[in-house]
Design a protein around this motif. Structure first.
Motif, PDB file in Angstrom:
ATOM      1  N   LEU A 276       0.796  -1.219   0.000  1.00  0.00           N
ATOM      2  CA  LEU A 276       0.000   0.000   0.000  1.00  0.00           C
ATOM      3  C   LEU A 276       0.831   1.273   0.000  1.00  0.00           C
ATOM      4  O   LEU A 276       0.263   2.371  -0.010  1.00  0.00           O
ATOM      5  CB  LEU A 276      -0.941   0.008   1.214  1.00  0.00           C
ATOM      6  CG  LEU A 276      -1.835  -1.227   1.375  1.00  0.00           C
ATOM      7  CD1 LEU A 276      -2.735  -1.075   2.576  1.00  0.00           C
ATOM      8  CD2 LEU A 276      -2.648  -1.471   0.113  1.00  0.00           C
ATOM      9  N   ASP A 277       2.124   1.148   0.024  1.00  0.00           N
ATOM     10  CA  ASP A 277       2.994   2.317   0.024  1.00  0.00           C
ATOM     11  C   ASP A 277       3.410   2.618  -1.411  1.00  0.00           C
ATOM     12  O   ASP A 277       4.149   1.861  -2.033  1.00  0.00           O
ATOM     13  CB  ASP A 277       4.225   2.047   0.894  1.00  0.00           C
ATOM     14  CG  ASP A 277       5.105   3.273   1.071  1.00  0.00           C
ATOM     15  OD1 ASP A 277       5.355   3.972   0.070  1.00  0.00           O
ATOM     16  OD2 ASP A 277       5.551   3.521   2.207  1.00  0.00           O
ATOM     17  N   ALA A 278       2.945   3.741  -1.965  1.00  0.00           N
ATOM     18  CA  ALA A 278       3.160   4.037  -3.380  1.00  0.00           C
ATOM     19  C   ALA A 278       4.629   4.195  -3.724  1.00  0.00           C
ATOM     20  O   ALA A 278       5.076   3.785  -4.791  1.00  0.00           O
ATOM     21  CB  ALA A 278       2.390   5.301  -3.764  1.00  0.00           C
ATOM     22  N   LYS A 279       5.402   4.789  -2.827  1.00  0.00           N
ATOM     23  CA  LYS A 279       6.825   4.957  -3.098  1.00  0.00           C
ATOM     24  C   LYS A 279       7.527   3.613  -3.169  1.00  0.00           C
ATOM     25  O   LYS A 279       8.380   3.372  -4.035  1.00  0.00           O
ATOM     26  CB  LYS A 279       7.470   5.832  -2.024  1.00  0.00           C
ATOM     27  CG  LYS A 279       7.073   7.298  -2.096  1.00  0.00           C
ATOM     28  CD  LYS A 279       7.813   8.109  -1.054  1.00  0.00           C
ATOM     29  CE  LYS A 279       7.457   9.587  -1.140  1.00  0.00           C
ATOM     30  NZ  LYS A 279       8.159  10.393  -0.115  1.00  0.00           N
ATOM     31  N   VAL A 280       7.177   2.719  -2.266  1.00  0.00           N
ATOM     32  CA  VAL A 280       7.774   1.387  -2.267  1.00  0.00           C
ATOM     33  C   VAL A 280       7.339   0.605  -3.502  1.00  0.00           C
ATOM     34  O   VAL A 280       8.118  -0.137  -4.098  1.00  0.00           O
ATOM     35  CB  VAL A 280       7.422   0.627  -0.974  1.00  0.00           C
ATOM     36  CG1 VAL A 280       8.001  -0.781  -0.995  1.00  0.00           C
ATOM     37  CG2 VAL A 280       7.931   1.382   0.241  1.00  0.00           C
ATOM     38  N   VAL A 281       6.066   0.779  -3.901  1.00  0.00           N
ATOM     39  CA  VAL A 281       5.581   0.123  -5.114  1.00  0.00           C
ATOM     40  C   VAL A 281       6.435   0.519  -6.310  1.00  0.00           C
ATOM     41  O   VAL A 281       6.889  -0.327  -7.086  1.00  0.00           O
ATOM     42  CB  VAL A 281       4.101   0.467  -5.368  1.00  0.00           C
ATOM     43  CG1 VAL A 281       3.699   0.080  -6.783  1.00  0.00           C
ATOM     44  CG2 VAL A 281       3.211  -0.255  -4.375  1.00  0.00           C
ATOM     45  N   ARG A 282       6.658   1.818  -6.477  1.00  0.00           N
ATOM     46  CA  ARG A 282       7.472   2.289  -7.603  1.00  0.00           C
ATOM     47  C   ARG A 282       8.860   1.667  -7.580  1.00  0.00           C
ATOM     48  O   ARG A 282       9.373   1.221  -8.600  1.00  0.00           O
ATOM     49  CB  ARG A 282       7.590   3.812  -7.559  1.00  0.00           C
ATOM     50  CG  ARG A 282       6.315   4.563  -7.854  1.00  0.00           C
ATOM     51  CD  ARG A 282       6.603   6.059  -7.980  1.00  0.00           C
ATOM     52  NE  ARG A 282       5.367   6.810  -8.144  1.00  0.00           N
ATOM     53  CZ  ARG A 282       4.726   7.409  -7.147  1.00  0.00           C
ATOM     54  NH1 ARG A 282       5.196   7.338  -5.915  1.00  0.00           N
ATOM     55  NH2 ARG A 282       3.614   8.082  -7.394  1.00  0.00           N
ATOM     56  N   ALA A 283       9.465   1.624  -6.417  1.00  0.00           N
ATOM     57  CA  ALA A 283      10.822   1.084  -6.303  1.00  0.00           C
ATOM     58  C   ALA A 283      10.853  -0.409  -6.601  1.00  0.00           C
ATOM     59  O   ALA A 283      11.743  -0.901  -7.313  1.00  0.00           O
ATOM     60  CB  ALA A 283      11.369   1.365  -4.905  1.00  0.00           C
ATOM     61  N   LYS A 284       9.867  -1.148  -6.080  1.00  0.00           N
ATOM     62  CA  LYS A 284       9.861  -2.592  -6.286  1.00  0.00           C
ATOM     63  C   LYS A 284       9.551  -2.961  -7.728  1.00  0.00           C
ATOM     64  O   LYS A 284      10.103  -3.932  -8.263  1.00  0.00           O
ATOM     65  CB  LYS A 284       8.861  -3.264  -5.335  1.00  0.00           C
ATOM     66  CG  LYS A 284       9.296  -3.265  -3.891  1.00  0.00           C
ATOM     67  CD  LYS A 284       8.505  -4.260  -3.059  1.00  0.00           C
ATOM     68  CE  LYS A 284       8.878  -5.694  -3.384  1.00  0.00           C
ATOM     69  NZ  LYS A 284       8.224  -6.668  -2.478  1.00  0.00           N
ATOM     70  N   VAL A 285       8.647  -2.227  -8.368  1.00  0.00           N
ATOM     71  CA  VAL A 285       8.363  -2.482  -9.786  1.00  0.00           C
ATOM     72  C   VAL A 285       9.638  -2.293 -10.603  1.00  0.00           C
ATOM     73  O   VAL A 285       9.956  -3.091 -11.491  1.00  0.00           O
ATOM     74  CB  VAL A 285       7.243  -1.548 -10.288  1.00  0.00           C
ATOM     75  CG1 VAL A 285       7.191  -1.539 -11.804  1.00  0.00           C
ATOM     76  CG2 VAL A 285       5.901  -2.000  -9.731  1.00  0.00           C
ATOM     77  N   LYS A 286      10.388  -1.251 -10.285  1.00  0.00           N
ATOM     78  CA  LYS A 286      11.603  -0.949 -11.034  1.00  0.00           C
ATOM     79  C   LYS A 286      12.660  -2.027 -10.868  1.00  0.00           C
ATOM     80  O   LYS A 286      13.358  -2.381 -11.819  1.00  0.00           O
ATOM     81  CB  LYS A 286      12.161   0.401 -10.592  1.00  0.00           C
ATOM     82  CG  LYS A 286      13.362   0.878 -11.393  1.00  0.00           C
ATOM     83  CD  LYS A 286      13.788   2.264 -10.970  1.00  0.00           C
ATOM     84  CE  LYS A 286      14.992   2.735 -11.786  1.00  0.00           C
ATOM     85  NZ  LYS A 286      15.417   4.114 -11.381  1.00  0.00           N
ATOM     86  N   THR A 287      12.779  -2.586  -9.667  1.00  0.00           N
ATOM     87  CA  THR A 287      13.835  -3.570  -9.407  1.00  0.00           C
ATOM     88  C   THR A 287      13.408  -5.007  -9.662  1.00  0.00           C
ATOM     89  O   THR A 287      14.246  -5.862  -9.942  1.00  0.00           O
ATOM     90  CB  THR A 287      14.320  -3.452  -7.950  1.00  0.00           C
ATOM     91  OG1 THR A 287      13.201  -3.663  -7.060  1.00  0.00           O
ATOM     92  CG2 THR A 287      14.920  -2.083  -7.685  1.00  0.00           C
ATOM     93  N   SER A 288      12.105  -5.288  -9.593  1.00  0.00           N
ATOM     94  CA  SER A 288      11.636  -6.675  -9.682  1.00  0.00           C
ATOM     95  C   SER A 288      11.096  -7.058 -11.047  1.00  0.00           C
ATOM     96  O   SER A 288      10.995  -8.260 -11.351  1.00  0.00           O
ATOM     97  CB  SER A 288      10.542  -6.918  -8.631  1.00  0.00           C
ATOM     98  OG  SER A 288      11.007  -6.661  -7.333  1.00  0.00           O
ATOM     99  N   CYS A 289      10.725  -6.086 -11.877  1.00  0.00           N
ATOM    100  CA  CYS A 289      10.086  -6.368 -13.161  1.00  0.00           C
ATOM    101  C   CYS A 289      10.891  -5.690 -14.261  1.00  0.00           C
ATOM    102  O   CYS A 289      10.539  -4.596 -14.726  1.00  0.00           O
ATOM    103  CB  CYS A 289       8.639  -5.882 -13.149  1.00  0.00           C
ATOM    104  SG  CYS A 289       7.675  -6.495 -11.736  1.00  0.00           S
ATOM    105  N   LYS A 290      11.962  -6.339 -14.672  1.00  0.00           N
ATOM    106  CA  LYS A 290      12.931  -5.725 -15.581  1.00  0.00           C
ATOM    107  C   LYS A 290      12.820  -6.184 -17.028  1.00  0.00           C
ATOM    108  O   LYS A 290      13.541  -5.689 -17.889  1.00  0.00           O
ATOM    109  CB  LYS A 290      14.355  -6.024 -15.099  1.00  0.00           C
ATOM    110  CG  LYS A 290      14.683  -5.497 -13.715  1.00  0.00           C
ATOM    111  CD  LYS A 290      16.103  -5.863 -13.325  1.00  0.00           C
ATOM    112  CE  LYS A 290      16.476  -5.336 -11.970  1.00  0.00           C
ATOM    113  NZ  LYS A 290      17.857  -5.704 -11.585  1.00  0.00           N
TER     114      LYS A 290
END
Length: 415
Positions: free
Chosen positions: A172-186
């Motif tokens: 639910l944390d939008a900042k963390v979502v952005r970071a995880k999408v960037k690092t986990s879905c390459k």
């Protein structure tokens, strides 16, 4: 794909998605997504908006032409590859300022699963599903099926592939979502080829989804046998009822394996990796004219290949009932490859998903090729990597006449 750089209807769709999104609550330094507990109601709203923007039906009063079908497909299926899906999701997050910062913990895609390129499209679907799971997002398919031949009605197999997956603990944390999408879905495309793709580490998610789909197909076909037809090459007589699932199965893709890093396994791969005393051995191949209608010289090579393979197998497996079948039901062939006790795959994503789901992984062989994880055999997908004999690339064989092409694959001596 950005909302500002596509068709007007897509811009309208993007705007409506933002309007429907639940509000983002700001508390201290943490951006928290307020999630509507009724996810079904929310995705139903998105689906309704999508269908209005991208209707699947052609103009009334006549069937769609081939070009119209392609146009409809391209408009509906714009979110297949993970790079497109992630970009769309991220751009929505970044542009949710005019409505008080809106967002959603839902990764939406348009997998458009059907009969054509099923293996590749499943790769894109699984990449998006695993990406959503790793990040902590719900997953939803806006356009789950694309199959004009059935009026886009899903087969029992495709009906069992989930179009909505609820994450048990959405992030639910939008900042963390952005970071995880960037690092986990390459993955940037053709995710089955990428060793760093998310699906590679999501086999525990993929296997039960695929297994359930195959089992649902088997429950609906109403048959436990494979009846030999006059089109088959078989040591059994026409009309003989053989088991639906053989003891050993070989997937041998031919017609379009002449391209790029696809290719052909020499026949000794089968005699060296399948016990000679198996009771039944089926060779499963695509329809003769699949992607060869405009290239008849390739169809002629395949016509020469299968009789040569039949002769080879009869010699190496003299006590085995052999069947070579071209163009059977795709999902039934997937079931055979999933549940046979011994399997040798062709260079094809069609066989990839059965191979990594098969409960006998020590007896399932997949050839090393750039097609899957870039040829990285240090990546373990459950099955056995087949290193010898190596795949013969199609570009080295395409110039051979049909008889010489078949003979080259039948050579039993190691180089």
């Amino acid at each position: 794909m950005r909302c500002s750089g596509v068709l007007q209807s897509l811009r309208m769709f993007c705007a409506l998605v933002l309007l429907l999104a639940p509000p983002l609550i700001t508390g201290g330094t943490t951006n928290t997504l307020m999630v509507d507990p009724n996810v079904d109601k929310f995705v139903a709203s998105i689906q309704s908006t999508f269908e209005k923007a991208y209707p699947i039906e052609p103009p009334p009063g006549r069937p769609a032409s081939k070009s119209e079908l392609q146009t409809i497909h391209d408009r509906r299926c714009f979110l297949q590859e993970n790079a497109q899906v992630v970009e769309y999701f991220t751009n929505n997050l970044n542009k949710n300022t005019e409505l008080g910062r809106q967002s959603l913990p839902i990764l939406a895609a348009t997998p458009c699963l059907g009969f054509d390129s099923l293996g590749n499209n499943l790769a894109a679907y699984f990449e998006n599903v695993v990406c959503a799971n790793v990040v902590g997002l719900h997953y939803y398919s806006l356009a789950h099926v694309w199959e004009p031949s059935t009026n886009h009605q899903p087969s029992p197999f495709l009906k069992s592939i989930p179009d909505k997956i609820i994450h048990p603990q959405p992030l639910l944390d939008a900042k963390v979502v952005r970071a995880k999408v960037k690092t986990s879905c390459k993955c940037q495309g053709s995710c089955h080829e990428r060793p760093l793709a998310a699906w590679v580490k999501g086999l525990d998610i993929i296997r039960p989804i695929f297994d359930r789909a195959v089992r649902n197909h088997l429950a609906h076909i109403g048959s436990n046998s494979t009846v030999v037809s006059k089109r088959d090459l078989s040591t059994a007589a026409e009309g003989t009822a053989l088991p639906l699932i053989p003891e050993a199965a070989v997937h041998y893709r031919c017609g379009d394996n002449f391209v790029t890093h696809y290719g052909f396994l020499p026949f000794r791969a089968f005699s060296e990796n399948i016990p000679s005393n198996v009771s039944t051995l089926y060779v499963l191949a695509e329809e003769r004219d699949r992607k060869t209608a405009q290239r008849p010289h390739l169809a002629a090579k395949c016509d020469a290949l299968f009789p040569q393979l039949f002769a080879f197998l009869k010699e190496k497996f003299p006590r085995t009932t052999i069947l070579i079948r071209r163009g059977d039901d795709l999902h039934t062939d997937m079931a055979r490859l999933t549940y046979a006790k011994h399997v040798v795959c062709s260079v094809s994503t069609f066989c990839l998903w059965p191979a990594l789901t098969n409960p006998q992984p020590q007896q399932v062989f997949f050839p090393r090729s750039k097609l899957v994880v870039g040829g990285r055999t240090d990546i373990q997908l459950g099955f056995q990597w087949l290193l010898d004999p190596p795949v013969l690339l199609g570009k080295t064989l395409e110039a051979l006449p049909p008889a010489a092409f078949a003979k080259a694959l039948a050579q039993t001596a190691k180089p």
